[in-house]
Design a protein around this motif. Sequence first.
Motif, PDB file in Angstrom:
ATOM      1  N   ALA A  10      13.363  14.225   4.327  1.00  0.00           N
ATOM      2  CA  ALA A  10      14.329  14.111   5.416  1.00  0.00           C
ATOM      3  C   ALA A  10      15.244  12.897   5.311  1.00  0.00           C
ATOM      4  N   ALA A  11      14.741  11.808   4.749  1.00  0.00           N
ATOM      5  CA  ALA A  11      15.535  10.574   4.724  1.00  0.00           C
ATOM      6  C   ALA A  11      15.144   9.719   3.526  1.00  0.00           C
ATOM      7  N   GLY A  32       0.770  -1.236   0.000  1.00  0.00           N
ATOM      8  CA  GLY A  32       0.000   0.000   0.000  1.00  0.00           C
ATOM      9  C   GLY A  32       0.802   1.288   0.000  1.00  0.00           C
ATOM     10  N   SER A  33       2.133   1.196  -0.157  1.00  0.00           N
ATOM     11  CA  SER A  33       2.937   2.420  -0.191  1.00  0.00           C
ATOM     12  C   SER A  33       4.122   2.249  -1.141  1.00  0.00           C
ATOM     13  N   ILE A  34       4.797   3.368  -1.404  1.00  0.00           N
ATOM     14  CA  ILE A  34       5.960   3.358  -2.280  1.00  0.00           C
ATOM     15  C   ILE A  34       7.013   4.292  -1.684  1.00  0.00           C
ATOM     16  N   GLY A  35       8.259   3.823  -1.676  1.00  0.00           N
ATOM     17  CA  GLY A  35       9.354   4.607  -1.122  1.00  0.00           C
ATOM     18  C   GLY A  35       9.767   5.734  -2.064  1.00  0.00           C
ATOM     19  N   ARG A  72      21.402   9.515  -3.064  1.00  0.00           N
ATOM     20  CA  ARG A  72      22.358  10.627  -2.955  1.00  0.00           C
ATOM     21  C   ARG A  72      21.632  11.967  -2.966  1.00  0.00           C
ATOM     22  N   LEU A  73      20.662  12.115  -3.863  1.00  0.00           N
ATOM     23  CA  LEU A  73      19.908  13.365  -3.934  1.00  0.00           C
ATOM     24  C   LEU A  73      19.169  13.652  -2.624  1.00  0.00           C
ATOM     25  N   VAL A  74      18.539  12.634  -2.059  1.00  0.00           N
ATOM     26  CA  VAL A  74      17.799  12.809  -0.807  1.00  0.00           C
ATOM     27  C   VAL A  74      18.755  13.145   0.330  1.00  0.00           C
ATOM     28  N   VAL A  75      19.834  12.386   0.457  1.00  0.00           N
ATOM     29  CA  VAL A  75      20.799  12.602   1.543  1.00  0.00           C
ATOM     30  C   VAL A  75      21.430  13.991   1.457  1.00  0.00           C
ATOM     31  N   GLN A  76      21.665  14.478   0.242  1.00  0.00           N
ATOM     32  CA  GLN A  76      22.279  15.793   0.055  1.00  0.00           C
ATOM     33  C   GLN A  76      21.261  16.927   0.154  1.00  0.00           C
ATOM     34  N   GLY A  77      20.016  16.597   0.441  1.00  0.00           N
ATOM     35  CA  GLY A  77      18.992  17.624   0.628  1.00  0.00           C
ATOM     36  C   GLY A  77      18.459  18.203  -0.669  1.00  0.00           C
ATOM     37  N   GLY A  78      18.537  17.434  -1.747  1.00  0.00           N
ATOM     38  CA  GLY A  78      18.126  17.941  -3.050  1.00  0.00           C
ATOM     39  C   GLY A  78      16.763  17.489  -3.526  1.00  0.00           C
ATOM     40  N   VAL A  79      15.873  17.064  -2.610  1.00  0.00           N
ATOM     41  CA  VAL A  79      14.549  16.583  -3.019  1.00  0.00           C
ATOM     42  C   VAL A  79      13.477  17.222  -2.137  1.00  0.00           C
ATOM     43  N   LEU A  80      12.484  17.796  -2.793  1.00  0.00           N
ATOM     44  CA  LEU A  80      11.310  18.349  -2.102  1.00  0.00           C
ATOM     45  C   LEU A  80      10.070  17.611  -2.583  1.00  0.00           C
TER      46      LEU A  80
END
Length: 187
Positions: free
Chosen positions: A164-165, A127-130, A149-157
């Motif tokens: 956050a993670a 029922g969900s997707i990462g 890498r994009l998420v860890v470097q803060g490049g995803v909204l």
Amino acid sequence: YAMTITLLTDSQGKKMGKTAGNAVWLDPNKTSPFEFYQYWRNAADADVMKCIRMLTFLPLEQIDEMALEDQRLNEAKEILAYELTKMVHGEEEAEKAQNAARALFSGAADTEHMPSTQLTEADLTDGSIGILTLMVKAGLAASNGEARRLVVQGGVLVDGEKVAAPTVSFTADQLKNGIVIKKGKKI
């Protein structure tokens, strides 16, 4: 007979291209018209005027007027992106890309021309997707590693909130009305 042209280099004198890791493709299957537009819209400030002179057919007088006014730099970037997208993908695609970019980055609700991805029940696990899988399915990352890498470097909204993670996931209910994912170095 032979014809030569200068290499396209950035403001530091580095070549722009595939081997330098900053290539943009003319083929819409490799770089969509929206991504093509965004590539040029996000050109470095120091490279904009050189690229407009080299790559567009705008009158030099018009280009020189832009160069005189630093506050018109964002307008010059939009002109560069629009003109090159129009030249490569046609006026209709250039209009769509420009409208989508304006809607996306102004926070406007008009998402008609934004690139989108439809998910099915089969795309969800329990029922969900990462976020990593979601970014790969949407074409925002080539692999889970790149997405991580994009998420860890803060490049995803997602909907204006920084992810956050890399373990963040979204339920079918959260996705029902759609979400807007933005990625990039300048987020």
